[in-house]
Enzyme design. Structure first.
Site, PDB file in Angstrom:
ATOM      1  N   MET A   1     -11.040   9.780   3.956  1.00 19.94           N
ATOM      2  CA  MET A   1     -10.240   8.731   3.307  1.00 19.94           C
ATOM      3  C   MET A   1     -11.129   7.712   2.605  1.00 19.94           C
ATOM      4  SD  MET A   1      -6.990   9.276   3.596  1.00 19.94           S
ATOM      5  CE  MET A   1      -7.501  10.911   3.184  1.00 19.94           C
TER       6      MET A   1
ATOM      7  N   GLU B   1       1.669   7.956  10.469  1.00 22.26           N
ATOM      8  CA  GLU B   1       0.233   8.102  10.212  1.00 22.26           C
ATOM      9  C   GLU B   1      -0.460   8.465  11.520  1.00 22.26           C
ATOM     10  OE1 GLU B   1      -1.736   7.240   7.396  1.00 22.26           O
ATOM     11  OE2 GLU B   1      -0.244   6.232   6.156  1.00 22.26           O
TER      12      GLU B   1
ATOM     13  N   ILE C   1      -0.271   4.797   3.775  1.00 29.12           N
ATOM     14  CA  ILE C   1      -1.096   3.618   4.030  1.00 29.12           C
ATOM     15  C   ILE C   1      -2.568   3.976   4.229  1.00 29.12           C
ATOM     16  CG2 ILE C   1      -1.426   1.649   5.597  1.00 29.12           C
ATOM     17  CD1 ILE C   1       0.966   1.457   3.615  1.00 29.12           C
ATOM     18  N   HIS C   2      -2.855   5.134   4.798  1.00 34.55           N
ATOM     19  CA  HIS C   2      -4.268   5.487   5.020  1.00 34.55           C
ATOM     20  C   HIS C   2      -5.016   5.721   3.708  1.00 34.55           C
ATOM     21  CE1 HIS C   2      -2.726   9.743   5.010  1.00 34.55           C
ATOM     22  NE2 HIS C   2      -3.845   9.920   4.319  1.00 34.55           N
ATOM     23  N   ASP C   3      -4.311   5.855   2.603  1.00 33.06           N
ATOM     24  CA  ASP C   3      -4.957   6.047   1.297  1.00 33.06           C
ATOM     25  C   ASP C   3      -5.490   4.746   0.698  1.00 33.06           C
ATOM     26  OD1 ASP C   3      -4.487   8.778   1.207  1.00 33.06           O
ATOM     27  OD2 ASP C   3      -2.666   8.598   0.014  1.00 33.06           O
TER      28      ASP C   3
END
Length: 110
Positions: free
Chosen positions: A66, A43, A14-16
């Protein structure tokens, strides 16, 4: 996304992504899971306040990485809660680990 699993686990995914794409990924999980299913995201959780600590500096550096590399970002507890809510989940708990990541658990709404 395979249908019918009891739990869906996303680790460092999700952090991408920006919020719109992250919500689409979570919504895809929701569509695939049964009513009793759980969503587990592993995460880092961005601290509420950045200070001079090593953990804060690491989180800020990762956030910049990111944003530049993928267009994604690190998120705080409240930002994860918003993602979960928007995608049709309730964030039920965040379990910290010694590995500088947390397990962010959610259950399906409705």
């Amino acid at each position: 996304m395979p249908d019918g699993a009891d739990a869906y686990l996303l680790k460092h995914v999700i952090h991408d992504w920006n919020d719109e794409k992250a919500i689409a990924i979570l919504a895809s999980c929701r569509r695939a899971m049964p009513a009793h299913g759980k969503l587990l995201i592993v995460e880092g959780v961005y601290p509420r306040r950045i200070d001079e600590s090593l953990a804060s500096r690491g989180a800020a550096a990762n956030d910049v990485n990111m944003m530049v590399a993928t267009g994604g970002r690190q998120r705080s507890e409240s930002e994860f809660r918003t993602l979960y809510d928007t995608a049709g989940f309730t964030l039920t708990r965040i379990v910290p680990t010694p590995a500088r990541v947390a397990v962010i658990e959610g259950t399906r709404v409705g």
